[in-house]
Motif scaffolding. Structure first.
Motif, PDB file in Angstrom:
ATOM      1  N   GLY A  19       0.814  -1.217   0.000  1.00  0.00           N
ATOM      2  CA  GLY A  19       0.000   0.000   0.000  1.00  0.00           C
ATOM      3  C   GLY A  19       0.845   1.263   0.000  1.00  0.00           C
ATOM      4  N   LEU A  20       1.921   1.252   0.777  1.00  0.00           N
ATOM      5  CA  LEU A  20       2.810   2.415   0.819  1.00  0.00           C
ATOM      6  C   LEU A  20       3.486   2.627  -0.537  1.00  0.00           C
ATOM      7  CD1 LEU A  20       4.452   1.923   4.331  1.00  0.00           C
ATOM      8  CD2 LEU A  20       2.818   3.699   3.664  1.00  0.00           C
ATOM      9  N   GLY A  21       3.906   1.543  -1.156  1.00  0.00           N
ATOM     10  CA  GLY A  21       4.528   1.642  -2.476  1.00  0.00           C
ATOM     11  C   GLY A  21       3.547   2.140  -3.518  1.00  0.00           C
ATOM     12  N   LEU A  22       2.320   1.654  -3.440  1.00  0.00           N
ATOM     13  CA  LEU A  22       1.282   2.084  -4.376  1.00  0.00           C
ATOM     14  C   LEU A  22       0.975   3.572  -4.200  1.00  0.00           C
ATOM     15  CD1 LEU A  22      -0.678   1.111  -6.555  1.00  0.00           C
ATOM     16  CD2 LEU A  22      -2.298   0.611  -4.732  1.00  0.00           C
ATOM     17  N   ALA A  23       0.879   4.016  -2.957  1.00  0.00           N
ATOM     18  CA  ALA A  23       0.622   5.441  -2.687  1.00  0.00           C
ATOM     19  C   ALA A  23       1.768   6.306  -3.209  1.00  0.00           C
ATOM     20  CB  ALA A  23       0.428   5.657  -1.192  1.00  0.00           C
ATOM     21  N   ARG A  24       3.010   5.829  -3.044  1.00  0.00           N
ATOM     22  CA  ARG A  24       4.165   6.567  -3.536  1.00  0.00           C
ATOM     23  C   ARG A  24       4.131   6.677  -5.056  1.00  0.00           C
ATOM     24  NH1 ARG A  24       8.421   4.731  -5.742  1.00  0.00           N
ATOM     25  NH2 ARG A  24       8.125   2.620  -4.989  1.00  0.00           N
ATOM     26  N   LEU A  25       3.834   5.562  -5.735  1.00  0.00           N
ATOM     27  CA  LEU A  25       3.761   5.589  -7.196  1.00  0.00           C
ATOM     28  C   LEU A  25       2.647   6.509  -7.680  1.00  0.00           C
ATOM     29  CD1 LEU A  25       4.335   1.829  -8.066  1.00  0.00           C
ATOM     30  CD2 LEU A  25       5.874   3.745  -8.513  1.00  0.00           C
ATOM     31  N   ARG A  26       1.506   6.466  -7.001  1.00  0.00           N
ATOM     32  CA  ARG A  26       0.385   7.327  -7.388  1.00  0.00           C
ATOM     33  C   ARG A  26       0.763   8.799  -7.229  1.00  0.00           C
ATOM     34  NH1 ARG A  26      -5.730   6.671  -6.736  1.00  0.00           N
ATOM     35  NH2 ARG A  26      -5.145   4.512  -6.579  1.00  0.00           N
ATOM     36  N   ALA A  27       1.435   9.131  -6.132  1.00  0.00           N
ATOM     37  CA  ALA A  27       1.850  10.522  -5.902  1.00  0.00           C
ATOM     38  C   ALA A  27       2.852  10.973  -6.963  1.00  0.00           C
ATOM     39  CB  ALA A  27       2.449  10.660  -4.500  1.00  0.00           C
ATOM     40  N   GLU A  28       3.765  10.072  -7.336  1.00  0.00           N
ATOM     41  CA  GLU A  28       4.742  10.419  -8.374  1.00  0.00           C
ATOM     42  C   GLU A  28       4.047  10.673  -9.709  1.00  0.00           C
ATOM     43  OE1 GLU A  28       7.563   7.226  -8.510  1.00  0.00           O
ATOM     44  OE2 GLU A  28       8.416   7.723  -6.563  1.00  0.00           O
ATOM     45  N   LYS A  29       3.089   9.835 -10.059  1.00  0.00           N
ATOM     46  CA  LYS A  29       2.366   9.997 -11.330  1.00  0.00           C
ATOM     47  C   LYS A  29       1.546  11.282 -11.330  1.00  0.00           C
ATOM     48  CE  LYS A  29       3.425   5.966 -13.095  1.00  0.00           C
ATOM     49  NZ  LYS A  29       4.491   5.845 -14.010  1.00  0.00           N
ATOM     50  N   GLU A  30       0.874  11.567 -10.217  1.00  0.00           N
ATOM     51  CA  GLU A  30       0.045  12.766 -10.146  1.00  0.00           C
ATOM     52  C   GLU A  30       0.888  14.035 -10.144  1.00  0.00           C
ATOM     53  OE1 GLU A  30      -2.545  12.142  -6.830  1.00  0.00           O
ATOM     54  OE2 GLU A  30      -3.834  10.786  -7.964  1.00  0.00           O
ATOM     55  N   ALA A  31       2.123  13.949  -9.653  1.00  0.00           N
ATOM     56  CA  ALA A  31       3.003  15.117  -9.664  1.00  0.00           C
ATOM     57  C   ALA A  31       3.412  15.455 -11.102  1.00  0.00           C
ATOM     58  CB  ALA A  31       4.246  14.857  -8.812  1.00  0.00           C
ATOM     59  N   VAL A  32       3.566  14.425 -11.924  1.00  0.00           N
ATOM     60  CA  VAL A  32       3.976  14.632 -13.313  1.00  0.00           C
ATOM     61  C   VAL A  32       2.776  14.958 -14.194  1.00  0.00           C
ATOM     62  CG1 VAL A  32       5.018  13.517 -15.322  1.00  0.00           C
ATOM     63  CG2 VAL A  32       5.967  13.117 -13.051  1.00  0.00           C
ATOM     64  N   LEU A  33       1.688  14.235 -13.992  1.00  0.00           N
ATOM     65  CA  LEU A  33       0.489  14.398 -14.819  1.00  0.00           C
ATOM     66  C   LEU A  33      -0.731  14.655 -13.930  1.00  0.00           C
ATOM     67  CD1 LEU A  33       1.176  11.317 -17.095  1.00  0.00           C
ATOM     68  CD2 LEU A  33       1.521  13.689 -17.709  1.00  0.00           C
ATOM     69  N   SER A  35      -3.416  16.243 -14.326  1.00  0.00           N
ATOM     70  CA  SER A  35      -4.735  16.295 -14.939  1.00  0.00           C
ATOM     71  C   SER A  35      -5.326  14.918 -15.211  1.00  0.00           C
ATOM     72  CB  SER A  35      -4.680  17.085 -16.246  1.00  0.00           C
ATOM     73  OG  SER A  35      -3.828  16.424 -17.160  1.00  0.00           O
ATOM     74  N   ILE A  36      -4.525  13.870 -15.090  1.00  0.00           N
ATOM     75  CA  ILE A  36      -5.022  12.520 -15.365  1.00  0.00           C
ATOM     76  C   ILE A  36      -5.587  11.932 -14.081  1.00  0.00           C
ATOM     77  CG2 ILE A  36      -4.361  10.174 -15.993  1.00  0.00           C
ATOM     78  CD1 ILE A  36      -2.398  11.346 -17.948  1.00  0.00           C
ATOM     79  N   GLN A  37      -6.823  11.522 -14.137  1.00  0.00           N
ATOM     80  CA  GLN A  37      -7.477  10.922 -12.988  1.00  0.00           C
ATOM     81  C   GLN A  37      -7.439   9.404 -13.122  1.00  0.00           C
ATOM     82  OE1 GLN A  37      -8.921  12.504 -10.328  1.00  0.00           O
ATOM     83  NE2 GLN A  37      -8.067  14.381 -11.148  1.00  0.00           N
ATOM     84  N   ILE A  38      -7.176   8.717 -12.035  1.00  0.00           N
ATOM     85  CA  ILE A  38      -7.241   7.261 -12.039  1.00  0.00           C
ATOM     86  C   ILE A  38      -8.702   6.887 -11.865  1.00  0.00           C
ATOM     87  CG2 ILE A  38      -6.563   5.165 -10.828  1.00  0.00           C
ATOM     88  CD1 ILE A  38      -3.968   6.610 -10.088  1.00  0.00           C
ATOM     89  N   LEU A  39      -9.213   6.123 -12.816  1.00  0.00           N
ATOM     90  CA  LEU A  39     -10.621   5.773 -12.795  1.00  0.00           C
ATOM     91  C   LEU A  39     -10.946   4.860 -11.626  1.00  0.00           C
ATOM     92  CD1 LEU A  39     -11.181   5.128 -16.582  1.00  0.00           C
ATOM     93  CD2 LEU A  39     -11.686   7.186 -15.290  1.00  0.00           C
ATOM     94  N   ARG A  40     -12.086   5.052 -11.070  1.00  0.00           N
ATOM     95  CA  ARG A  40     -12.574   4.226  -9.973  1.00  0.00           C
ATOM     96  C   ARG A  40     -13.954   3.711 -10.345  1.00  0.00           C
ATOM     97  NH1 ARG A  40      -9.185   3.952  -5.544  1.00  0.00           N
ATOM     98  NH2 ARG A  40      -7.803   5.709  -5.464  1.00  0.00           N
TER      99      ARG A  40
END
Length: 64
Positions: A19-33, A35-40
């Motif tokens: 979970g911590l790794g996933l949160a880190r990856l999500r934060a990295e992606k959102e910092a770069v992009l 405007s892109i939303q991860i669909l839920r």
């Protein structure tokens, strides 16, 4: 003939570390992009069976 299977041992990962790794990856992606939303899944395409199961879980006090 020798089998060509992987000799690499898989390392188990705790759910918390995953979970911590996933949160880190999500934060990295959102910092770069940003405007892109991860669909839920908003629940509009749930089967009747799934709706019944979720309703039973809610009645039992679970927050699924």
């Amino acid at each position: 003939m020798e089998l060509k299977t992987s000799k690499k041992k898989n390392k188990s990962v705790s759910f918390q570390d995953f979970g911590l790794g996933l949160a880190r990856l999500r934060a990295e992606k959102e910092a770069v992009l940003p405007s892109i939303q991860i669909l839920r899944n908003n629940g509009k395409r749930r089967s009747e069976t799934k709706k019944i199961i979720l309703e039973a879980l809610n009645k039992a006090g679970s927050n699924w």
